[in-house]
Design a protein around this motif. Structure first.
Motif, PDB file in Angstrom:
ATOM      1  N   GLY A   7      35.545  20.811 -56.581  1.00  0.00           N
ATOM      2  CA  GLY A   7      36.656  20.792 -57.521  1.00  0.00           C
ATOM      3  C   GLY A   7      36.442  21.716 -58.704  1.00  0.00           C
ATOM      4  N   THR A   8      37.461  21.775 -59.561  1.00  0.00           N
ATOM      5  CA  THR A   8      37.433  22.601 -60.766  1.00  0.00           C
ATOM      6  C   THR A   8      37.853  21.758 -61.959  1.00  0.00           C
ATOM      7  OG1 THR A   8      38.035  24.545 -59.465  1.00  0.00           O
ATOM      8  CG2 THR A   8      38.346  24.700 -61.845  1.00  0.00           C
ATOM      9  N   VAL A   9      37.116  21.884 -63.059  1.00  0.00           N
ATOM     10  CA  VAL A   9      37.435  21.161 -64.287  1.00  0.00           C
ATOM     11  C   VAL A   9      38.711  21.749 -64.897  1.00  0.00           C
ATOM     12  CG1 VAL A   9      36.645  20.563 -66.616  1.00  0.00           C
ATOM     13  CG2 VAL A   9      35.001  20.667 -64.728  1.00  0.00           C
ATOM     14  N   VAL A  10      39.708  20.894 -65.159  1.00  0.00           N
ATOM     15  CA  VAL A  10      40.964  21.365 -65.742  1.00  0.00           C
ATOM     16  C   VAL A  10      41.140  20.900 -67.183  1.00  0.00           C
ATOM     17  CG1 VAL A  10      42.171  21.707 -63.569  1.00  0.00           C
ATOM     18  CG2 VAL A  10      42.272  19.480 -64.676  1.00  0.00           C
ATOM     19  N   SER A  11      40.457  19.828 -67.584  1.00  0.00           N
ATOM     20  CA  SER A  11      40.499  19.339 -68.970  1.00  0.00           C
ATOM     21  C   SER A  11      39.183  18.649 -69.282  1.00  0.00           C
ATOM     22  CB  SER A  11      41.630  18.340 -69.199  1.00  0.00           C
ATOM     23  OG  SER A  11      42.884  18.949 -69.047  1.00  0.00           O
ATOM     24  N   VAL A  24      39.205  19.918 -54.455  1.00  0.00           N
ATOM     25  CA  VAL A  24      39.415  20.679 -53.220  1.00  0.00           C
ATOM     26  C   VAL A  24      38.584  20.062 -52.096  1.00  0.00           C
ATOM     27  CG1 VAL A  24      40.027  22.823 -54.374  1.00  0.00           C
ATOM     28  CG2 VAL A  24      37.636  22.382 -53.796  1.00  0.00           C
ATOM     29  N   GLY A  25      37.893  18.967 -52.412  1.00  0.00           N
ATOM     30  CA  GLY A  25      37.118  18.198 -51.445  1.00  0.00           C
ATOM     31  C   GLY A  25      37.155  16.737 -51.847  1.00  0.00           C
ATOM     32  N   ASP A  26      36.662  15.864 -50.996  1.00  0.00           N
ATOM     33  CA  ASP A  26      36.639  14.434 -51.290  1.00  0.00           C
ATOM     34  C   ASP A  26      35.459  14.095 -52.198  1.00  0.00           C
ATOM     35  OD1 ASP A  26      38.735  14.376 -49.523  1.00  0.00           O
ATOM     36  OD2 ASP A  26      37.589  13.470 -47.893  1.00  0.00           O
ATOM     37  N   VAL A  27      35.614  13.047 -53.017  1.00  0.00           N
ATOM     38  CA  VAL A  27      34.536  12.591 -53.905  1.00  0.00           C
ATOM     39  C   VAL A  27      34.511  11.066 -53.893  1.00  0.00           C
ATOM     40  CG1 VAL A  27      35.947  12.617 -56.001  1.00  0.00           C
ATOM     41  CG2 VAL A  27      33.480  12.895 -56.179  1.00  0.00           C
ATOM     42  N   HIS A  28      33.306  10.497 -54.046  1.00  0.00           N
ATOM     43  CA  HIS A  28      33.104   9.052 -54.028  1.00  0.00           C
ATOM     44  C   HIS A  28      32.198   8.645 -55.181  1.00  0.00           C
ATOM     45  CE1 HIS A  28      33.903  10.294 -49.876  1.00  0.00           C
ATOM     46  NE2 HIS A  28      34.521   9.133 -49.762  1.00  0.00           N
ATOM     47  N   GLY A  30      29.017   7.417 -56.836  1.00  0.00           N
ATOM     48  CA  GLY A  30      27.640   7.565 -56.379  1.00  0.00           C
ATOM     49  C   GLY A  30      27.293   8.938 -55.844  1.00  0.00           C
ATOM     50  N   ASP A  31      28.310   9.806 -55.646  1.00  0.00           N
ATOM     51  CA  ASP A  31      28.029  11.171 -55.178  1.00  0.00           C
ATOM     52  C   ASP A  31      27.190  11.918 -56.206  1.00  0.00           C
ATOM     53  OD1 ASP A  31      29.468  10.799 -52.877  1.00  0.00           O
ATOM     54  OD2 ASP A  31      31.126  12.140 -53.431  1.00  0.00           O
ATOM     55  N   ARG A  32      26.304  12.772 -55.713  1.00  0.00           N
ATOM     56  CA  ARG A  32      25.503  13.640 -56.575  1.00  0.00           C
ATOM     57  C   ARG A  32      26.179  14.998 -56.620  1.00  0.00           C
ATOM     58  NH1 ARG A  32      20.337  11.494 -57.333  1.00  0.00           N
ATOM     59  NH2 ARG A  32      19.922   9.717 -55.969  1.00  0.00           N
ATOM     60  N   LEU A  33      26.567  15.418 -57.832  1.00  0.00           N
ATOM     61  CA  LEU A  33      27.252  16.696 -58.024  1.00  0.00           C
ATOM     62  C   LEU A  33      26.502  17.520 -59.052  1.00  0.00           C
ATOM     63  CD1 LEU A  33      30.936  15.414 -58.265  1.00  0.00           C
ATOM     64  CD2 LEU A  33      29.705  16.155 -56.229  1.00  0.00           C
ATOM     65  N   MET A  65      31.163  12.715 -67.468  1.00  0.00           N
ATOM     66  CA  MET A  65      30.336  13.902 -67.686  1.00  0.00           C
ATOM     67  C   MET A  65      29.282  13.541 -68.722  1.00  0.00           C
ATOM     68  SD  MET A  65      32.616  16.387 -70.051  1.00  0.00           S
ATOM     69  CE  MET A  65      32.881  15.981 -71.761  1.00  0.00           C
ATOM     70  N   ASP A  66      28.088  14.080 -68.560  1.00  0.00           N
ATOM     71  CA  ASP A  66      26.988  13.736 -69.444  1.00  0.00           C
ATOM     72  C   ASP A  66      26.455  14.936 -70.215  1.00  0.00           C
ATOM     73  OD1 ASP A  66      27.138  11.130 -68.479  1.00  0.00           O
ATOM     74  OD2 ASP A  66      25.745  11.555 -66.854  1.00  0.00           O
ATOM     75  N   PHE A  67      27.182  16.047 -70.208  1.00  0.00           N
ATOM     76  CA  PHE A  67      26.704  17.269 -70.838  1.00  0.00           C
ATOM     77  C   PHE A  67      27.892  18.164 -71.126  1.00  0.00           C
ATOM     78  CE2 PHE A  67      26.267  17.142 -66.279  1.00  0.00           C
ATOM     79  CZ  PHE A  67      27.084  18.176 -65.882  1.00  0.00           C
ATOM     80  N   GLY A  68      27.683  19.220 -71.873  1.00  0.00           N
ATOM     81  CA  GLY A  68      28.765  20.128 -72.244  1.00  0.00           C
ATOM     82  C   GLY A  68      29.262  20.956 -71.077  1.00  0.00           C
ATOM     83  N   ILE A  69      30.561  20.959 -70.887  1.00  0.00           N
ATOM     84  CA  ILE A  69      31.202  21.769 -69.854  1.00  0.00           C
ATOM     85  C   ILE A  69      32.452  22.397 -70.454  1.00  0.00           C
ATOM     86  CG2 ILE A  69      30.357  20.410 -67.919  1.00  0.00           C
ATOM     87  CD1 ILE A  69      33.157  19.133 -67.813  1.00  0.00           C
ATOM     88  N   THR A  70      33.059  23.303 -69.738  1.00  0.00           N
ATOM     89  CA  THR A  70      34.302  23.923 -70.192  1.00  0.00           C
ATOM     90  C   THR A  70      35.308  23.921 -69.050  1.00  0.00           C
ATOM     91  OG1 THR A  70      33.507  26.131 -69.581  1.00  0.00           O
ATOM     92  CG2 THR A  70      33.131  25.427 -71.849  1.00  0.00           C
ATOM     93  N   GLU A  71      36.572  24.066 -69.415  1.00  0.00           N
ATOM     94  CA  GLU A  71      37.622  24.159 -68.401  1.00  0.00           C
ATOM     95  C   GLU A  71      37.331  25.353 -67.505  1.00  0.00           C
ATOM     96  OE1 GLU A  71      41.407  24.234 -70.376  1.00  0.00           O
ATOM     97  OE2 GLU A  71      41.068  22.277 -71.286  1.00  0.00           O
ATOM     98  N   GLY A  72      37.562  25.175 -66.227  1.00  0.00           N
ATOM     99  CA  GLY A  72      37.308  26.236 -65.262  1.00  0.00           C
ATOM    100  C   GLY A  72      35.957  26.121 -64.579  1.00  0.00           C
ATOM    101  N   ASP A  73      35.037  25.286 -65.104  1.00  0.00           N
ATOM    102  CA  ASP A  73      33.747  25.083 -64.437  1.00  0.00           C
ATOM    103  C   ASP A  73      33.973  24.458 -63.072  1.00  0.00           C
ATOM    104  OD1 ASP A  73      32.376  26.111 -66.595  1.00  0.00           O
ATOM    105  OD2 ASP A  73      31.628  24.185 -67.308  1.00  0.00           O
ATOM    106  N   GLU A  74      33.117  24.801 -62.105  1.00  0.00           N
ATOM    107  CA  GLU A  74      33.250  24.289 -60.748  1.00  0.00           C
ATOM    108  C   GLU A  74      32.265  23.169 -60.481  1.00  0.00           C
ATOM    109  OE1 GLU A  74      32.865  27.626 -58.116  1.00  0.00           O
ATOM    110  OE2 GLU A  74      34.879  28.329 -58.579  1.00  0.00           O
ATOM    111  N   LEU A  75      32.729  22.126 -59.797  1.00  0.00           N
ATOM    112  CA  LEU A  75      31.876  21.035 -59.337  1.00  0.00           C
ATOM    113  C   LEU A  75      31.384  21.383 -57.943  1.00  0.00           C
ATOM    114  CD1 LEU A  75      33.795  19.503 -61.429  1.00  0.00           C
ATOM    115  CD2 LEU A  75      33.039  17.491 -60.212  1.00  0.00           C
TER     116      LEU A  75
END
Length: 79
Positions: A7-11, A24-28, A30-33, A65-75
């Motif tokens: 996926g992609t961070v939008v906000s 763009v994929g499934d998430v559950h 407990g998943d590690r990303l 989220m546990d750290f700094g990210i920005t819009e547009g970052d990819e998971l």
């Protein structure tokens, strides 16, 4: 297992440590990303303010989220 984009961070909501993600994929729960080489485990997953166990591609969801990210970052999946 190969890593792939999920996926992609939008906000970003820093006051609640949450982010909105277009999947763009499934998430559950407990998943590690990872985002920008920061690894994390999905502990919060919400859709329309309701806690959910999983989400399918094409959804826009809220997750922790546990750290700094920005819009547009990819998971990315992380093994």
């Amino acid at each position: 297992m190969a890593d792939y984009k999920i996926g992609t961070v939008v906000s970003v909501y820093p006051t609640t440590s949450m982010m909105a993600v277009d999947l763009v994929g499934d998430v559950h729960l407990g998943d590690r990303l990872r985002i920008n080489n920061h690894k994390f485990i999905v502990t919060v997953l919400k859709d329309d303010y309701q806690q959910i166990e999983s989400a399918k591609r094409g959804s826009t969801i809220i997750m922790n989220m546990d750290f700094g990210i920005t819009e547009g970052d990819e998971l990315i999946t992380s093994s």
